[in-house]
Every structure is written in C-alpha cells, then in structure tokens.
Write a protein that holds these residues in place. Structure first.
Motif, PDB file in Angstrom:
ATOM      1  N   LEU A   6      86.379  21.675   0.551  1.00 25.88           N
ATOM      2  CA  LEU A   6      86.625  20.923  -0.502  1.00 25.88           C
ATOM      3  C   LEU A   6      85.599  21.074  -1.783  1.00 25.88           C
ATOM      4  O   LEU A   6      84.357  21.340  -1.518  1.00 25.88           O
ATOM      5  CB  LEU A   6      86.091  19.271   0.015  1.00 25.88           C
ATOM      6  CG  LEU A   6      87.056  18.684   1.132  1.00 25.88           C
ATOM      7  CD1 LEU A   6      86.447  17.344   1.504  1.00 25.88           C
ATOM      8  CD2 LEU A   6      88.521  18.473   0.567  1.00 25.88           C
ATOM      9  N   ARG A   7      86.167  21.000  -2.958  1.00 25.14           N
ATOM     10  CA  ARG A   7      85.191  21.101  -4.050  1.00 25.14           C
ATOM     11  C   ARG A   7      85.034  19.645  -4.399  1.00 25.14           C
ATOM     12  O   ARG A   7      85.892  18.552  -4.675  1.00 25.14           O
ATOM     13  CB  ARG A   7      85.911  21.679  -5.314  1.00 25.14           C
ATOM     14  CG  ARG A   7      86.443  23.250  -5.146  1.00 25.14           C
ATOM     15  CD  ARG A   7      85.273  24.021  -5.177  1.00 25.14           C
ATOM     16  NE  ARG A   7      84.426  23.860  -6.551  1.00 25.14           N
ATOM     17  CZ  ARG A   7      84.596  24.646  -7.614  1.00 25.14           C
ATOM     18  NH1 ARG A   7      85.719  25.480  -7.537  1.00 25.14           N
ATOM     19  NH2 ARG A   7      83.919  24.515  -8.478  1.00 25.14           N
ATOM     20  N   ALA A   8      83.694  19.332  -4.465  1.00 30.55           N
ATOM     21  CA  ALA A   8      83.259  18.009  -4.862  1.00 30.55           C
ATOM     22  C   ALA A   8      83.028  17.759  -6.363  1.00 30.55           C
ATOM     23  O   ALA A   8      84.206  17.192  -7.093  1.00 30.55           O
ATOM     24  CB  ALA A   8      81.729  17.436  -4.514  1.00 30.55           C
ATOM     25  N   PHE A   9      82.380  18.276  -7.045  1.00 27.42           N
ATOM     26  CA  PHE A   9      82.471  18.520  -8.768  1.00 27.42           C
ATOM     27  C   PHE A   9      81.711  19.625  -8.807  1.00 27.42           C
ATOM     28  O   PHE A   9      81.049  20.365  -8.427  1.00 27.42           O
ATOM     29  CB  PHE A   9      81.785  17.061  -9.293  1.00 27.42           C
ATOM     30  CG  PHE A   9      80.538  16.599  -8.796  1.00 27.42           C
ATOM     31  CD1 PHE A   9      79.219  17.370  -9.155  1.00 27.42           C
ATOM     32  CD2 PHE A   9      80.632  15.770  -7.619  1.00 27.42           C
ATOM     33  CE1 PHE A   9      78.146  16.903  -8.632  1.00 27.42           C
ATOM     34  CE2 PHE A   9      79.401  15.126  -7.270  1.00 27.42           C
ATOM     35  CZ  PHE A   9      78.021  15.923  -7.735  1.00 27.42           C
ATOM     36  N   SER A  10      81.819  20.026 -10.144  1.00 31.71           N
ATOM     37  CA  SER A  10      81.528  21.356 -10.681  1.00 31.71           C
ATOM     38  C   SER A  10      80.020  21.836 -10.391  1.00 31.71           C
ATOM     39  O   SER A  10      80.071  23.056 -10.019  1.00 31.71           O
ATOM     40  CB  SER A  10      81.871  21.453 -12.278  1.00 31.71           C
ATOM     41  OG  SER A  10      81.097  20.444 -13.003  1.00 31.71           O
ATOM     42  N   SER A  11      79.196  20.995 -10.370  1.00 33.70           N
ATOM     43  CA  SER A  11      77.718  21.527 -10.219  1.00 33.70           C
ATOM     44  C   SER A  11      77.355  21.563  -8.533  1.00 33.70           C
ATOM     45  O   SER A  11      76.276  21.975  -8.409  1.00 33.70           O
ATOM     46  CB  SER A  11      76.976  20.714 -10.910  1.00 33.70           C
ATOM     47  OG  SER A  11      77.071  19.151 -10.760  1.00 33.70           O
ATOM     48  N   ALA A  12      78.308  20.777  -7.785  1.00 29.52           N
ATOM     49  CA  ALA A  12      77.874  20.738  -6.653  1.00 29.52           C
ATOM     50  C   ALA A  12      78.435  21.924  -5.632  1.00 29.52           C
ATOM     51  O   ALA A  12      79.510  22.567  -5.929  1.00 29.52           O
ATOM     52  CB  ALA A  12      78.270  19.379  -5.877  1.00 29.52           C
ATOM     53  N   ILE A  49      82.020  21.973   0.017  1.00 33.61           N
ATOM     54  CA  ILE A  49      81.554  21.220   1.185  1.00 33.61           C
ATOM     55  C   ILE A  49      82.568  21.831   2.186  1.00 33.61           C
ATOM     56  O   ILE A  49      83.792  21.686   1.944  1.00 33.61           O
ATOM     57  CB  ILE A  49      81.744  19.862   1.145  1.00 33.61           C
ATOM     58  CG1 ILE A  49      80.896  19.233  -0.085  1.00 33.61           C
ATOM     59  CG2 ILE A  49      81.660  19.079   2.486  1.00 33.61           C
ATOM     60  CD1 ILE A  49      81.067  17.574  -0.188  1.00 33.61           C
ATOM     61  N   SER A  50      82.061  22.319   3.316  1.00 34.43           N
ATOM     62  CA  SER A  50      82.995  22.832   4.474  1.00 34.43           C
ATOM     63  C   SER A  50      83.265  21.620   5.339  1.00 34.43           C
ATOM     64  O   SER A  50      82.193  20.916   5.806  1.00 34.43           O
ATOM     65  CB  SER A  50      82.383  23.919   4.924  1.00 34.43           C
ATOM     66  OG  SER A  50      81.596  23.801   5.896  1.00 34.43           O
ATOM     67  N   LEU A  51      84.517  21.474   5.960  1.00 37.70           N
ATOM     68  CA  LEU A  51      84.737  20.355   6.889  1.00 37.70           C
ATOM     69  C   LEU A  51      85.302  21.177   8.064  1.00 37.70           C
ATOM     70  O   LEU A  51      85.942  22.020   7.882  1.00 37.70           O
ATOM     71  CB  LEU A  51      85.758  19.456   6.357  1.00 37.70           C
ATOM     72  CG  LEU A  51      85.247  18.651   4.847  1.00 37.70           C
ATOM     73  CD1 LEU A  51      86.405  17.880   4.675  1.00 37.70           C
ATOM     74  CD2 LEU A  51      84.288  17.876   5.440  1.00 37.70           C
ATOM     75  N   ALA A  52      85.073  20.879   9.302  1.00 36.01           N
ATOM     76  CA  ALA A  52      85.511  21.407  10.434  1.00 36.01           C
ATOM     77  C   ALA A  52      86.950  20.882  10.536  1.00 36.01           C
ATOM     78  O   ALA A  52      87.199  19.542  10.639  1.00 36.01           O
ATOM     79  CB  ALA A  52      84.442  20.975  11.774  1.00 36.01           C
ATOM     80  N   VAL A  53      87.887  21.692  11.025  1.00 36.68           N
ATOM     81  CA  VAL A  53      89.102  21.214  11.481  1.00 36.68           C
ATOM     82  C   VAL A  53      89.112  21.147  13.045  1.00 36.68           C
ATOM     83  O   VAL A  53      88.968  22.297  13.608  1.00 36.68           O
ATOM     84  CB  VAL A  53      90.227  22.100  10.964  1.00 36.68           C
ATOM     85  CG1 VAL A  53      91.548  21.766  11.456  1.00 36.68           C
ATOM     86  CG2 VAL A  53      90.173  22.329   9.474  1.00 36.68           C
TER      87      VAL A  53
END
Length: 1218
Positions: A965-971, A974-978
């Motif tokens: 997931l992209r949170a916002f430009s400077s962060a 985020i990887s999430l487990a499936v």
C-alpha cells in the motif's frame, strides 16, 4: 595415578610447588625456568637469564621469591612479583645440582659438582658455610624440616648427614669472640659450624638423591646401582634398614610421601614406582613410552606430586580424595578412613556408624568410589575399584547409628557400579556381558536385563530406572519395560545430581555441566575452564556447583555466576536456604553460609516474579557494572535505571528503555552536545516534538530546527528562524528558511543581496513578480538571461504537514510493574513526598537564563553582542517578542509525571515471523522471505542441494504472499501479508498461513499440457513442462492427507516421463552408434508411461530395431504392442508385419545390453539397466534410481537433490505435522 596437568617442553631438571598458590616452577635443560598454573593449565611467566641447563629450583615458603642454580655456576634469587632476578650468588666452581631455601632462616643450601655444599644467607647475600668432605660430584643437598641437619648424596657412593647446629647458634647470637676467631679460620680450613654427623655407605654406585622423612628419623636414597635404600638414624649412629629393588636403570630421585606411608621414586628406566614403607614392597608402577624421569617434587600442603621427564612434566595424585557419600532427606552417609559415618544436617550431629573393611593396601585407589543408600531398609552399598570393581552391601542395625563399633560381615560381589533402584532391589553392572543384574538384599539375582548401549557405569534415575553412561552419551533405561526413556549426547559424565522433585538432572563432566529434564531433554550446557567438582540443587531449582576454586550457580536458562571463592576444593552435599553443606578432602562435614541475593534476583527476573524483584531492589545492596549489564542484556533497562547514579549510564539506559523524562534530566546534568543530539533523535522517534525542539535549541542546531518546524507545520517559528539566520548573517540558512516558508519575495531579496542578480531575475519572472523583475532587468541591461523556451513552470511550495499539532498521539498502555514503584529508588530519594513531584521541566532543567529570557527562547541562542549591534542597525526587530512557546507550553512532565510516564507498547511480532515459527513447510518460509530456513528445510526433507532452479519460485512466493500500500508520498510503502483461506468471520488477532502462488491444480494443468506435447512429439517442450512440475512440487502446500498422496504419486509419474524423454532426446542426438540407439529406444519402453505414449514408444523401438536387422528384439516389441490392443489400425498392422518377418528369421545382428525377461530399472545418469538384485542408490526427492558410483552427485532427473543423501521425506501439508 590421576594426572592433573601435563606440559610439553624441553627436559625438566628441577621442580618446585608453591605452598599457597596453584603454581609450579619447572627448570629446563634449555636454561629457561617456567612458572605454570597447574589448575588453569596456563604458563604464567618464563625466566631465562641462566646460561645452560638449570638443574635446581625452589620456592620460598612465605616470601615472593624463588632460587635457581644452573650449569653456569650461578645461584640466582628471583622475585616473581617483580618478574626479575634480584641478585646472583657466586662461589661454586662447577655445575650446581640443587638449591633449597631453609623453611625458617634466611638460608639457601646448594650442592655442586665442585664436591662442596654451600650454605648462603640470602639477606646478607653472602656464603656463610662451605661443607666439604665428599670426593665426587654432590648430586643433592637438603635441609631437615625440623632439626638442624642437612642430607647430601654424592657420586662417591655415600650419603652424608651434616649437623649445622653450630651455624644456627652463630646466627642467633653471633657476638662471641671465639666465633670471631673461627670466622677467620673458616676461609682456610672450611669452618667448624657444620660437621659430618653420619656417612651412610651401602650403595655400589654413585648416589643421585637422598631425602629426610618429614617427621620420622628416616632417610631414603636412590643410586645408579638401581636400588632405593631406606636408612634409620638415632642420636649416635645411622644404619641401613632395607633395600627396595625393582628399577631397571639409575634411580634419579626418591622421596617420602607427606601424608601416607609410601616412598615414591623415579628413574631413567622411564618409570615412577610407589613403595610401601611398612611392607617394603612395590605397590604401583607408572611408565612412559620414551621419556626418562629426572626429578620429583611433592606439594608441601596438598596431596600432589610432580615429576619431570625428557619432554616435559606431569602433576599428579596417587589417590582420589573425594569421599564417597549419599544424601537421603536430612541425613548424609559418607565414608572416612575405615568407617561409614552419618551426619544429620538439622542438628549438625556427626556419628560413626559401622566399620567397613578396607583390604590390605596391595595397591592404591582402594577407597570407596560411590555409596548408595536405601532409607527404608537402612542398607548401604559401597563400590570401590578393588579387584577391578566390586561392591559391598551392609545393612545397618537400627541401634547402631549411635554405637558404631560392631563389625559385620558384608555381602560382596563383583561389578563396576551398584546402585539401589527400589526399596529392596539394587542393580549391578556387569561390563563383560553389558547387562545389569537386579539383586535383592540377600545378594541373590532376581533378574537380568541387557543394556541398549555399552555402559561403563550406572546411576539412580528414579524408582526402577537407571541412568547409564557411555563414553559420549547417557540414557535413561526403564528396567521393567526394558525401554529407553531418554537419550542425550554428552561429554564423559562423572557425576549425576538429581533435583529434589526428580524433575531435573545435572550431569557433571570434567569441564562442563549439562542440565536436562527427567526425560533427558537438554536445557542448557555450561563450560568451565577449571575442573568441576560437585553440585547440588537448591530449593528454587537453581543448581549450585563447585569448581576447584569457586562456588558458582547456574540458573535454569543457563546464566551462571560466581557466589564466592574457595581456598580448598569442597564437595557439596546439600544446599538449604543460604547454607551450603559440604565435605572437604579430609572427610570433615562443613557448612558454608553464602549470599544468595544475586542469583535469587536473577531467578525472579527470569520467572517474571516482579514483586520479588521490586522488594529486592528496595532492600538490598545489589548494584555494580555486572548487574547493570545483565539487566540491560536481558531487556530490563528500565530496572537497571534504578540502580544507577552515574548520569551518563542513566542517560544511556533511559534512551534504551524509551524513558524520555529521565533522559532529559540526565542530558541537562551532563550538558554535552552529543547527549543532546542523541536525546533529539530518540524524542523524534517517539514523536515528542517539544523535546526535539528543546534538544536542537540546546545544541544550536539551526538546520535541524528549521526542518522540524517545516514537518510540524510551524510557520510562525519558521519565520523567526529566518530572522535569526539573517541576524547571524547565515545566507544559506536564510535561503532554506525562505524556501521552507514558500516566501518567494524573500528568496528574490536574498539572491539580490548576495549579488546573484540573474537568479533573482529568473525567480521573480517565473513567479510573476513583474515590478521586481523589471527593476532587475534594468539593472542587468543586456545581461538579463532569457527564460527557457517551451517549459511550464511549477510552483515550489512546502507540502502541508500530516500532523500540525505538537506531539504525536500516544497509546494509553498499562504502567509497567517497575514504573511507579521504582521511581524513588536509586536516586536516594526514598523520602521524597508527593509535593516534590510538582516541578515541571522548566524548573528541573535549570537552563541558564540569558538576560531574563524565558527558557527555550530562541534568542537565548544568539550571542548578546551580535543581537545588540544588529538591533541598532535594523531599527530593532523586536527580538524580545520572539519567544518560542512560553513556559506554560514548554514540554513538561505534568504534575503527576511520576505516575503517568508513557510506556511504549511492546511491538507485535511481524507476520512473516509468525509464519516461520509455526511452520515446517519450506513454501511458507519462502513466502515469509526467510529463504535461508526454507533452503535448510528442503535440504533436510528432500536432500536438495542445487537451489538455482528454485530461486525464481522463492521470489514469486515471497512477492505473491504480500500486497503493498502507498500511504502518502513521503512515507515508505507499507507491506501487508496476504493469508490463505481468509474470510470475514476470521478472528482479527489470529494469523492464518500465507497465501501461496503455486497450487496442486496448476500442476495438474501442466501435466495435461505435458502429455499433449508428448503425444505431438514435441519432446523438448514436454520435458520442460515435466521438469518445471518437479521443481514446483517442493513448494506446493495441500490440505488433506489424500492430496499429499496425490502429490507423491505425481512425483513418480513425472519422474518417469522426465527420464524417458531425456533418453529419447539423447537417442536422437546419437547418429553413429546404432547399438546405443536401439538400447535407449528399448529402455524408453520400460518407463511407466500412459498407454498411448507407451504404444508410441514401443512402435518407435520396434522400428529402430527392425531397421538395424535386430529382428528378435523387434518381434518382442511388436508382441508387446499388440498386447496393448492399439486403437490405431496402422500401428497394429505394422506390428503384425514385423512379427511375420521376424518369424522367418528369429535372429539379432548386434548384441544389446537389454534383457526384457529380467525386471530392471534404468539408471537416471548413465541410462543403463540395473537388474533386480543389483545394488543401486536413489534420489531422496524424485526417487530415480542410479548405479552406486553416482552417490553424492546431483540427481540428473530432478536437478535438485543429491543422490543417496539422507532426507526425512516430502512435507507438503500441515496435516502431516499434526
């Protein structure tokens, strides 16, 4: 003989034990003197000032001195603390054989090849007497321990005893005139202060050594006539008592043993012999292969001997000194001298129980080794090494514990070790047949039981169980069921100590302690450099043990430490509270009180009993570097914090435990730039903007401060920073601040002021500040730069911050157990009242106020002078109003700071870690990104070694089991487990296994595609498909047992195809070898193929053989083809024609390596048949078979596993593990 220490060096000619420390001096033939610690086995020092061999060396009894004499005619006195020679005594005219300090007077006696003995005063550094009379080399000379006598031995075949009484009198009262006269004569006639008392003649050759008995009027001597002679003396004469014969060569040294009635001698015949003084017979002999012995030394206090030989020396004991004992409840039974004794722990009463027989000492080491006690029957088993191992069984009469005198007949038997295993049963180990005999108290065999390992000793392990020891392992064996209950690899175990509840056992070897549970599941191992001697469990489950010089503890998790040091070794019998009960080497019961605070504290931490920890911190003197380091290492920096007074250490611990309050207080006290900087970094990590700001202000870190204001969106303060940069004349700082503020006019102004007019002009034009741009264009004239063509300008503005308010929001968490409770400890502030906690940071931090500015005011940072000057010029910037937040807003700990300290919640476990912890499936480890463990699992389960083909699959699994997931430009992303099999109703906190990109149905699709390609004759394509199935199978996970069987079946199917297709492709490459072509075509028909493919293979083989006139073989294929009832008419027709042709001429032109009547499998590497009954090896993954020479090579079929490797088998489903 029990060797305690051994060295390898040049020939050792002189030895001397230190009386107190575990040290021994060895003087070498090479001229070096070595100082060894025989307990640790280390070389402490070496002294090499002598020229040539050093034959004599001796420690002083009480001073830090030793003396040495060598072939350079010099006697040197050394101080081992200063590591140097103090002085040299000169006078002898030939080699010096021995040197010795007097035990009382400041004298040294030396014997030399110049036929004299000299006595020296080492304080006045003069020779006080010369003893002349021998007429050949004097080989040794020594003082008597009690009387004023010296004994010497010489190659003139005599032993002389000298009376030095007159010398002593002279030393004590040297004022008499007559003595002064004799002093003058001394130089001429060799004085009268030492006279020969006896001359002992009897040896036929030169005498090498003579020595006094420490207490009795006896002398022993050894000579080149290979005899040891015993002499007795009285006031008037001395005579020979006996001769001990047995050495085969010159006897080089001989001495009485201090504690026992024995003589020890050694010789150039490479042996040490022990003789019984009373019986005058040899007791024992120890031999070396190649080394002649030269010297013996005995320890003045302990039961230790040392011997020097051609290639080093040995320190040894003649007998074990450990008393045999057994503890039962409150009582201890142990052996001492010839009695069984009884000791009661509670009353500390020690009584003699019964005499036990000791055989006439025909050899040493006859004392009892082990003792086993049965409390209900009051019976004792005593084992010793007599007759190669035997036991004695005594039943103690009930009233006898008080009397202890009646001798009773013991029941005896042979056996290495005997122990009670039940109330009235004991077992005896019979080593010859490797079985244990279970006997009753009448000493009758009840049953026999063979042991599963070659045991050399057995120990008790609970009723009916035995702990059997072999060289490298121990097992627990159940005598009833005759099964092994536990098995553990260990070093050679000497002693076994069970805890009170029989749940844990400590196995003691020479240098290690292994703690295991009652099923011998390993818990921890401790290694010691010094020998481990004994141990016992205390009531808290801590193992207390002794080494030669320490009492130590071992916690259940393997942490250990020292409780106290020991002067002499002891054997722990029981630990009760703070008292250790033990036996010493003399067989006396002692009790030692210890301080258990440290290990109880660590144990409480380990067991998470924090209330105990709290009270111990409050009440005890626990502190010190080691304790702080321990707490830090175990993840309790917050606890360590309360022990520490040193501000720097407090600061480090506070940062580690995330306690910003204490860190600020310590940083203020230290007030160094580096500490403020580190505080800023930690505060930023916690999102505590106020403190970050404060720390940056303290270090005048303007760039960081500006950036902080930018990301917290504090424009008001940013504009103040701009003004400060202006005041400090920091152009770059001004420009940055203007950029952060998005203030274009300011930027243009700054560029103009520093003379960058073209840049200022472009900036103004692009941003549409026409008036400024025109003014600058006029100034620049023709030099005005042209704006770039065809470019669209974009506005450069700072991004709005995510959170504008000050600090980050914090989670509410429960207070840690150590928070409120410990806050008053450690700072010596136990009596601080609640009111004291009111002060906010503003006061606590005591920042120096500059000109009455508020704390934390930016202007405090400026030097006063600069501010003043600038103020005048600029017409006053009102810098006074530049306050950063007034005191009310400065970050502060609220009134109840002590109680509301923020404790960061413990971070959760990453999903990938949960996946790997739970699973033994390689695919799930790869999905979690743990490629390393995935490879290890595959290697263990399937013997896979070549992972190159699996690399892309590992990567696919990893990326396929996560989404991003992209949170916002400077962060960061985020990887999430499936997770696999997730649904709405799943519990949010329970983690499922990872979703995997490979599944069984894909493989079935691939299999169909492979079949299709094979039918169409696209063999290369088909082979690629089948191999990719083989490569995917190790990384497939299925749910049910039925599917597991299907996966295993699939491996076999695919393997057959891969092998067959590889052979067929190889056949097509061969052009010039028709025989090999036919063989390969024939083998292809023996692969386990689908019926249509088998028909094609048979047709193919038949055609090839027919063409090369091998009609008999072709007919066989035709027959097999017809048996399959081919559906294609043309195939059947061809086969029938071939059969007809062959029947006319049943012959083969060429001989093939192919016998269809004898069942065979095909080697996957060499493609030759392996007939039934021949040896073969197989691939642990795809089960292809190979000729034995292929073992250890990579399997050519699956290209993954090693042929013949050990593997546990395919794991592809959680159902296999449950």
């Amino acid at each position: 003989m029990l060797t305690k220490f051994e060295t390898k060096s040049n020939r050792v000619k002189g030895l001397s034990f230190h009386s107190k420390r575990p040290w021994i001096l060895a003087s070498l033939h090479s001229g070096v003197i070595q100082l060894w610690d025989y307990r640790m086995g280390t070389l402490i020092d070496r002294f090499d000032e002598h020229d040539g061999p050093v034959r004599g060396v001796h420690f002083h009894k009480s001073q830090p001195l030793f003396v040495s004499g060598g072939d350079d005619y010099k006697i040197k006195v050394w101080n081992y603390k200063l590591h140097r020679c103090l002085f040299t005594l000169l006078g002898h005219l030939d080699y010096i054989r021995t040197v010795q300090f007097h035990h009382e007077y400041p004298w040294i006696v030396s014997a030399s090849d110049d036929q004299t003995i000299r006595i020296w005063n080492w304080q006045s550094r003069t020779c006080i007497s010369v003893l002349t009379g021998h007429n050949h080399y004097v080989m040794c000379a020594s003082f008597h321990l009690k009387e004023d006598l010296v004994v010497s031995a010489s190659l003139d075949q005599t032993v002389r005893v000298w009376d030095i009484g007159a010398l002593r009198k002279k030393t004590v009262s040297p004022a008499d005139d007559i003595l002064r006269l004799s002093q003058m004569n001394t130089d001429l006639f060799g004085g009268v202060d030492a006279v020969v008392k006896y001359v002992l003649e009897g040896h036929d050759r030169g005498v090498n050594w003579a020595a006094f008995h420490p207490t009795l009027p006896l002398i022993v001597s050894g000579a080149d006539d290979r005899q040891v002679k015993l002499w007795r003396m009285n006031d008037t004469k001395a005579w020979e008592v006996d001769t001990l014969r047995g050495h085969m060569n010159n006897v080089s040294c001989v001495m009485f043993h201090a504690k026992q009635d024995i003589i020890v001698s050694n010789s150039e015949d490479k042996s040490i012999r022990v003789w019984d003084v009373t019986k005058r017979t040899g007791v024992q002999t120890f031999r070396r292969e190649h080394d002649r012995f030269w010297i013996l030394a005995s320890h003045p206090e302990m039961n230790l001997l040392a011997a020097g030989h051609d290639s080093g020396m040995i320190v040894f004991k003649l007998e074990r000194e450990r008393p045999a004992f057994a503890v039962s409840g409150d009582s201890l039974f142990y052996t001492k001298d010839r009695f069984l004794r009884f000791y009661e722990f509670s009353t500390q009463r020690d009584t003699q129980v019964i005499p036990i027989r000791r055989p006439g000492s025909t050899s040493l080491n006859q004392s009892p080794r082990t003792l086993s006690y049965s409390p209900t029957e009051n019976a004792v088993l005593i084992c010793s090494d007599v007759d190669g191992g035997s036991y004695e069984l005594y039943v103690i009469p009930k009233d006898s514990i008080a009397r202890g005198d009646s001798l009773q007949d013991a029941k005896k038997g042979a056996g290495g070790s005997a122990v009670f295993v039940a109330r009235n049963r004991f077992t005896v180990l019979d080593k010859s047949s490797n079985q244990v005999l279970v006997k009753n108290l009448k000493n009758e065999i009840v049953k026999k039981s063979g042991l599963p390992i070659a045991a050399d000793a057995v120990f008790y392990a609970g009723t009916g169980n035995l702990l059997c020891r072999a060289e490298d392992r121990v097992i627990i064996f159940d005598l009833q069921q005759r099964i092994v209950l536990g098995d553990l690899q260990t070093p050679f175990i000497k002693y076994v100590v069970w805890s009170h509840d029989m749940e844990s056992v400590a196995l003691l070897s020479k240098h290690a302690i292994i703690i295991a549970n009652k099923k011998l599941v390993h818990q921890c191992t401790l290694h010691e450099t010094i020998r481990v001697k004994s141990g016992a469990w205390d009531d808290n489950g801590v193992f207390i043990y002794t080494t030669l010089n320490h009492i130590k503890y071992c916690l259940p998790n393997g942490d250990s430490g020292i409780i106290r040091t020991l002067d002499v070794p002891i054997y722990i019998t029981k630990v009760s509270g703070n008292t250790i009960f033990c036996l010493d080497r003399d067989g006396k019961s002692r009790s030692i009180v210890i301080d258990a605070t440290e290990y109880i504290f660590k144990l409480s931490l380990l067991k998470k009993r924090y209330d105990h920890v709290m009270s111990m911190i409050r009440n005890s003197q626990l502190c010190g570097e080691a304790m702080i380091a321990y707490l830090q290492q175990k993840g309790f920096p917050d606890v360590a914090l309360h022990f520490v007074k040193d501000e720097r250490t407090r600061f480090n611990l506070a940062l580690e435990s995330g306690n910003i309050q204490i860190a600020v207080a310590s940083a203020t006290a230290i007030d160094e730039k580096d500490y403020w900087y580190r505080l800023g970094v930690e505060a930023l990590r916690q999102g505590n903007a106020g403190i970050v700001e404060y720390a940056y202000q303290r270090t005048k870190n303007f760039e960081r401060l500006s950036f902080l204001y930018l990301i917290t969106g504090n424009n008001e303060k940013l504009s103040k920073m701009l003004k400060i940069a202006e005041v400090k004349n920091d152009v770059m700082g001004q420009f940055h601040n203007a950029l952060y503020l998005g203030d274009v006019r300011e930027r243009v102004k700054i560029l103009e002021n520093v003379g960058h007019l073209p840049l200022a002009y472009i900036t103004a034009s692009v941003h549409g500040l026409q008036d400024v741009a025109e003014r600058l264009a006029a100034e620049l004239g023709d030099n005005a730069p042209a704006l770039p063509e065809g470019k669209t300008a974009s506005l450069l503005m700072p991004p709005p911050p995510v959170i504008c308010s000050g600090d980050w929001p914090l989670l509410r968490v429960m207070k840690g157990i150590f928070e409120g409770g410990l806050d008053n400890v450690g700072r010596g502030a136990a009596d601080e009242d609640e009111e004291a906690a009111d002060g906010d940071w503003g006061e606590e931090l005591d920042v120096v106020d500059v000109d009455g500015l508020q704390n934390g005011d930016v202007t405090a940072i400026l030097e006063d002078g600069e501010v003043a000057e600038e103020n005048e010029e600029e017409g006053g910037w009102d810098l006074e109003d530049l306050e950063l937040p007034p005191e009310a807003d400065t970050p502060k700990a609220s009134a109840n700071a002590r109680s509301s300290v923020f404790v960061a919640p413990t971070p959760g476990m990453p999903v990938s870690q949960i996946w790997t912890q739970r699973s033994s499936l390689a695919a799930e480890h790869a999905a979690a990104g743990n490629f390393d463990t995935a490879m290890r699992l595959l290697s263990r389960q399937l013997g896979i070694k070549n992972f190159a083909p699996l690399r892309p699959m590992f990567l696919d699994l990893h990326t396929g089991s996560h989404t991003y997931l992209r949170a916002f430009s400077s962060a960061p992303v985020i990887s999430l487990a499936v997770e696999r099999g997730w649904n709405e109703s799943a519990s949010p906190n329970v983690r499922g296994p990872p979703a995997l990109v490979f599944n069984f149905s894909q493989l079935e699709e691939k299999l169909k595609a492979g079949y299709k390609a094979t039918t169409a004759g696209k063999f290369t394509e088909a082979l690629r498909l089948f191999v990719s199935i083989l490569h995917t199978i190790p990384l497939v996970v299925v749910e049910s047992r039925r599917e597991v069987d299907e996966v295993k079946e699939l491996v076999i199917i695919v393997k057959e195809y891969v092998l067959g297709l590889q052979m067929e492709l190889k056949r097509r490459e061969i052009k010039d070898n028709p025989v090999r072509q036919q063989e390969l075509a024939a083998y292809f028909t023996h692969c386990n193929l689908q019926l249509p493919h088998l028909r094609l293979a048979l047709l193919n083989a038949m055609t090839v053989c027919y063409k090369t006139k091998n009609l008999a073989t072709a007919a066989n294929f035709a027959r097999r083809l017809l048996e399959t009832n081919p559906t294609v008419e043309s195939q059947a027709k061809t086969a029938r024609q071939v059969l007809q042709a062959a029947e006319r001429n049943m012959k083969d032109v060429s001989q093939l390596n192919y016998d269809f009547r004898n069942p065979f499998v095909i080697c996957g590497a060499t493609y030759v048949p392996i007939y039934r009954g021949q040896k073969d090896v197989s691939c642990p993954f795809c089960s292809s078979r190979f000729v034995p020479s292929q073992e250890g090579q990579l399997c050519t079929v699956c290209d993954l596993a090693v042929v013949g490797a050990d593997a546990s088998g395919l794991l592809c489903s959680p159902s296999q593990i449950r």
